[in-house]
Design a protein around this motif. Structure first.
Motif, PDB file in Angstrom:
ATOM      1  N   CYS A  32       9.421  -3.279 -21.432  1.00 46.02           N
ATOM      2  CA  CYS A  32       8.937  -4.874 -21.322  1.00 46.02           C
ATOM      3  C   CYS A  32       7.513  -5.021 -21.610  1.00 46.02           C
ATOM      4  O   CYS A  32       7.245  -6.015 -22.056  1.00 46.02           O
ATOM      5  N   ARG A  33       6.613  -3.866 -21.203  1.00 44.29           N
ATOM      6  CA  ARG A  33       5.116  -4.178 -21.787  1.00 44.29           C
ATOM      7  C   ARG A  33       5.017  -4.335 -23.307  1.00 44.29           C
ATOM      8  O   ARG A  33       4.479  -5.212 -23.740  1.00 44.29           O
ATOM      9  N   LEU A  34       5.739  -3.550 -24.056  1.00 38.05           N
ATOM     10  CA  LEU A  34       5.560  -3.770 -25.466  1.00 38.05           C
ATOM     11  C   LEU A  34       6.172  -5.024 -26.115  1.00 38.05           C
ATOM     12  O   LEU A  34       5.633  -5.705 -26.878  1.00 38.05           O
ATOM     13  N   PHE A  35       7.327  -5.484 -25.218  1.00 42.60           N
ATOM     14  CA  PHE A  35       8.142  -6.730 -25.843  1.00 42.60           C
ATOM     15  C   PHE A  35       7.593  -7.816 -25.222  1.00 42.60           C
ATOM     16  O   PHE A  35       7.814  -9.120 -25.516  1.00 42.60           O
ATOM     17  N   GLN A  36       6.526  -7.880 -24.228  1.00 43.18           N
ATOM     18  CA  GLN A  36       5.743  -8.823 -23.393  1.00 43.18           C
ATOM     19  C   GLN A  36       7.053  -9.753 -22.601  1.00 43.18           C
ATOM     20  O   GLN A  36       7.065 -10.904 -22.867  1.00 43.18           O
ATOM     21  N   ILE A  37       8.028  -8.833 -22.142  1.00 45.23           N
ATOM     22  CA  ILE A  37       8.982  -9.214 -21.266  1.00 45.23           C
ATOM     23  C   ILE A  37       8.521  -9.513 -19.771  1.00 45.23           C
ATOM     24  O   ILE A  37       8.440  -8.462 -19.285  1.00 45.23           O
ATOM     25  N   PRO A  59      26.337 -16.952 -16.762  1.00 45.54           N
ATOM     26  CA  PRO A  59      26.941 -16.873 -17.997  1.00 45.54           C
ATOM     27  C   PRO A  59      26.279 -15.335 -18.711  1.00 45.54           C
ATOM     28  O   PRO A  59      25.272 -14.873 -18.626  1.00 45.54           O
ATOM     29  N   ALA A  60      27.225 -14.733 -19.453  1.00 47.44           N
ATOM     30  CA  ALA A  60      26.720 -13.457 -20.008  1.00 47.44           C
ATOM     31  C   ALA A  60      25.932 -13.945 -21.220  1.00 47.44           C
ATOM     32  O   ALA A  60      25.930 -14.800 -21.686  1.00 47.44           O
ATOM     33  N   GLY A  61      24.992 -13.032 -21.727  1.00 49.12           N
ATOM     34  CA  GLY A  61      24.177 -13.101 -22.682  1.00 49.12           C
ATOM     35  C   GLY A  61      22.696 -13.571 -22.331  1.00 49.12           C
ATOM     36  O   GLY A  61      22.002 -13.994 -23.017  1.00 49.12           O
ATOM     37  N   VAL A  62      22.664 -13.684 -20.794  1.00 48.49           N
ATOM     38  CA  VAL A  62      21.394 -14.266 -20.583  1.00 48.49           C
ATOM     39  C   VAL A  62      20.764 -13.062 -19.941  1.00 48.49           C
ATOM     40  O   VAL A  62      21.024 -11.917 -19.435  1.00 48.49           O
ATOM     41  N   ALA A  63      19.261 -13.225 -19.834  1.00 46.19           N
ATOM     42  CA  ALA A  63      18.413 -12.153 -19.503  1.00 46.19           C
ATOM     43  C   ALA A  63      17.993 -12.039 -18.049  1.00 46.19           C
ATOM     44  O   ALA A  63      18.025 -13.233 -17.489  1.00 46.19           O
ATOM     45  N   TYR A  64      18.437 -11.112 -17.553  1.00 49.07           N
ATOM     46  CA  TYR A  64      17.873 -10.564 -16.026  1.00 49.07           C
ATOM     47  C   TYR A  64      16.843  -9.867 -16.086  1.00 49.07           C
ATOM     48  O   TYR A  64      16.710  -8.450 -16.201  1.00 49.07           O
ATOM     49  N   VAL A  65      15.668 -10.563 -15.477  1.00 48.92           N
ATOM     50  CA  VAL A  65      14.285  -9.684 -15.427  1.00 48.92           C
ATOM     51  C   VAL A  65      13.772  -9.784 -14.093  1.00 48.92           C
ATOM     52  O   VAL A  65      13.627 -10.684 -13.331  1.00 48.92           O
ATOM     53  N   TYR A  66      13.487  -8.371 -13.421  1.00 46.77           N
ATOM     54  CA  TYR A  66      12.817  -8.431 -12.133  1.00 46.77           C
ATOM     55  C   TYR A  66      11.620  -7.423 -12.071  1.00 46.77           C
ATOM     56  O   TYR A  66      11.542  -6.468 -13.237  1.00 46.77           O
ATOM     57  N   LEU A  67      10.947  -7.332 -11.140  1.00 49.26           N
ATOM     58  CA  LEU A  67       9.593  -6.659 -11.152  1.00 49.26           C
ATOM     59  C   LEU A  67       9.951  -5.292 -10.211  1.00 49.26           C
ATOM     60  O   LEU A  67      10.663  -5.735  -9.129  1.00 49.26           O
ATOM     61  N   VAL A  68       9.794  -4.204 -10.348  1.00 50.20           N
ATOM     62  CA  VAL A  68       9.973  -2.958  -9.709  1.00 50.20           C
ATOM     63  C   VAL A  68       8.480  -2.467  -8.990  1.00 50.20           C
ATOM     64  O   VAL A  68       7.693  -2.309  -9.829  1.00 50.20           O
ATOM     65  N   TYR A  69       8.538  -1.847  -7.913  1.00 45.03           N
ATOM     66  CA  TYR A  69       7.023  -1.148  -7.564  1.00 45.03           C
ATOM     67  C   TYR A  69       6.064  -2.297  -7.582  1.00 45.03           C
ATOM     68  O   TYR A  69       4.980  -1.886  -7.650  1.00 45.03           O
ATOM     69  N   GLY A  70       6.279  -3.385  -7.530  1.00 42.87           N
ATOM     70  CA  GLY A  70       5.121  -4.433  -7.746  1.00 42.87           C
ATOM     71  C   GLY A  70       4.563  -4.610  -9.114  1.00 42.87           C
ATOM     72  O   GLY A  70       3.393  -5.276  -9.006  1.00 42.87           O
ATOM     73  N   ARG A  82       8.831 -12.168 -15.996  1.00 44.14           N
ATOM     74  CA  ARG A  82       9.932 -12.799 -15.135  1.00 44.14           C
ATOM     75  C   ARG A  82       9.977 -14.493 -15.927  1.00 44.14           C
ATOM     76  O   ARG A  82      10.838 -15.110 -15.478  1.00 44.14           O
ATOM     77  N   ALA A  83       9.077 -14.809 -16.725  1.00 42.14           N
ATOM     78  CA  ALA A  83       8.988 -15.914 -17.274  1.00 42.14           C
ATOM     79  C   ALA A  83      10.451 -16.119 -18.191  1.00 42.14           C
ATOM     80  O   ALA A  83      11.023 -17.062 -18.362  1.00 42.14           O
ATOM     81  N   LEU A  84      10.661 -14.630 -18.818  1.00 45.74           N
ATOM     82  CA  LEU A  84      12.032 -14.686 -19.604  1.00 45.74           C
ATOM     83  C   LEU A  84      13.397 -14.715 -18.578  1.00 45.74           C
ATOM     84  O   LEU A  84      14.367 -14.396 -19.323  1.00 45.74           O
ATOM     85  N   ASN A  85      13.181 -14.482 -17.284  1.00 40.92           N
ATOM     86  CA  ASN A  85      14.420 -14.373 -16.601  1.00 40.92           C
ATOM     87  C   ASN A  85      15.160 -15.545 -16.834  1.00 40.92           C
ATOM     88  O   ASN A  85      14.799 -16.798 -16.688  1.00 40.92           O
ATOM     89  N   GLY A  86      16.257 -15.353 -17.101  1.00 45.10           N
ATOM     90  CA  GLY A  86      17.547 -16.562 -17.408  1.00 45.10           C
ATOM     91  C   GLY A  86      17.456 -16.924 -18.628  1.00 45.10           C
ATOM     92  O   GLY A  86      18.310 -17.938 -19.070  1.00 45.10           O
ATOM     93  N   ALA A  87      16.478 -16.534 -19.786  1.00 41.99           N
ATOM     94  CA  ALA A  87      16.311 -16.799 -20.966  1.00 41.99           C
ATOM     95  C   ALA A  87      17.899 -16.413 -21.533  1.00 41.99           C
ATOM     96  O   ALA A  87      18.421 -15.336 -21.515  1.00 41.99           O
ATOM     97  N   ASP A  88      18.482 -17.382 -22.484  1.00 46.71           N
ATOM     98  CA  ASP A  88      19.728 -17.381 -23.138  1.00 46.71           C
ATOM     99  C   ASP A  88      19.283 -16.676 -24.602  1.00 46.71           C
ATOM    100  O   ASP A  88      18.959 -17.023 -25.480  1.00 46.71           O
ATOM    101  N   LEU A  89      19.842 -15.416 -24.363  1.00 55.65           N
ATOM    102  CA  LEU A  89      19.646 -14.471 -25.702  1.00 55.65           C
ATOM    103  C   LEU A  89      20.817 -14.758 -26.791  1.00 55.65           C
ATOM    104  O   LEU A  89      20.379 -14.191 -27.996  1.00 55.65           O
ATOM    105  N   THR A  90      21.832 -15.501 -26.472  1.00 57.55           N
ATOM    106  CA  THR A  90      22.375 -15.957 -27.582  1.00 57.55           C
ATOM    107  C   THR A  90      21.724 -17.190 -28.512  1.00 57.55           C
ATOM    108  O   THR A  90      22.495 -17.534 -29.522  1.00 57.55           O
ATOM    109  N   ARG A  91      20.731 -17.681 -28.244  1.00 58.40           N
ATOM    110  CA  ARG A  91      20.075 -18.762 -28.924  1.00 58.40           C
ATOM    111  C   ARG A  91      19.319 -18.269 -29.723  1.00 58.40           C
ATOM    112  O   ARG A  91      18.683 -18.917 -30.603  1.00 58.40           O
ATOM    113  N   GLY A  92      18.509 -17.044 -29.548  1.00 55.97           N
ATOM    114  CA  GLY A  92      17.472 -16.654 -30.405  1.00 55.97           C
ATOM    115  C   GLY A  92      16.222 -17.477 -30.496  1.00 55.97           C
ATOM    116  O   GLY A  92      15.709 -17.532 -31.395  1.00 55.97           O
TER     117      GLY A  92
END
Length: 188
Positions: free
Chosen positions: A114-119, A66-77, A121-131
């Motif tokens: 992501c570093r500043l906001f502490q984002i 669904p739209a409004g969900v976080a997609y978080v991934y790791l790059v360059y390890g 993989r634990a937030l991958n899939g988090a529903d941003l519409t629920r706050g």
């Protein structure tokens, strides 16, 4: 906070519309806010710069949700990237948040955001519409098309012609001027 219906719109429209909005992260009872000043759009199966161009995988599964969900991934390890899923369920599209203006200054680059906001993989899939832990809220700023720079995407040279799509949007007040320093209008 922005609704699911907001994120269900066309990805390029959502991307431009996110400029000037506030990214909010709540941790340990405190809220951290930053004004979104740069984003990058990834649209559908054919977009060679999108992770979804290779099909649905464990990594990209959330992009098909669904739209409004976080997609978080790791790059360059080592660096996390935070995207917001857009459009209809089953159609993989998302907007990468590349830079925010924070009380500490310009946070430029998706890994730094992501570093500043502490984002992570634990937030991958988090529903941003629920706050609950992470969301986007309207700041009341009205951003016009004249204030938005349309630029090619970054770091996707492998995508051929898709790399040159002007699907990176940045507030012109934050576009780097000659000499490398970012321009910034007084009062913002």
């Amino acid at each position: 906070m922005l609704s699911r219906e907001y994120f269900e719109q066309n990805t390029l429209q959502v991307a431009r519309g996110l400029l000037g909005k506030r990214l909010v992260r709540r941790t340990e009872g405190k809220s951290l806010r930053g004004r979104i000043v740069e984003v990058e759009a990834y649209v559908g199966f054919k977009d060679r710069a999108s992770h979804a161009s290779r099909g649905r995988t464990v990594r990209t599964d959330v992009m098909f949700g669904p739209a409004g969900v976080a997609y978080v991934y790791l790059v360059y390890g080592m660096h996390y990237c935070f995207n917001i899923v857009t459009e209809r369920e089953g159609y993989p599209a998302a907007v990468l948040v590349r830079a925010v203006e924070h009380a500490t200054g310009l946070i430029d680059g998706p890994g730094r955001v992501c570093r500043l906001f502490q984002i992570d993989r634990a937030l991958n899939g988090a529903d941003l519409t629920r706050g609950r832990h992470l969301w986007v809220e309207d700041s009341g700023d009205i951003v016009t098309g004249r204030e938005i720079a349309k630029l090619p995407r970054v770091g996707v040279d492998y995508a051929g012609e898709w790399a040159t799509k002007p699907w990176r949007f940045r507030l012109k007040a934050f576009v780097k001027a000659r000499g490398g320093a970012s321009k910034r209008r007084a009062g913002r």
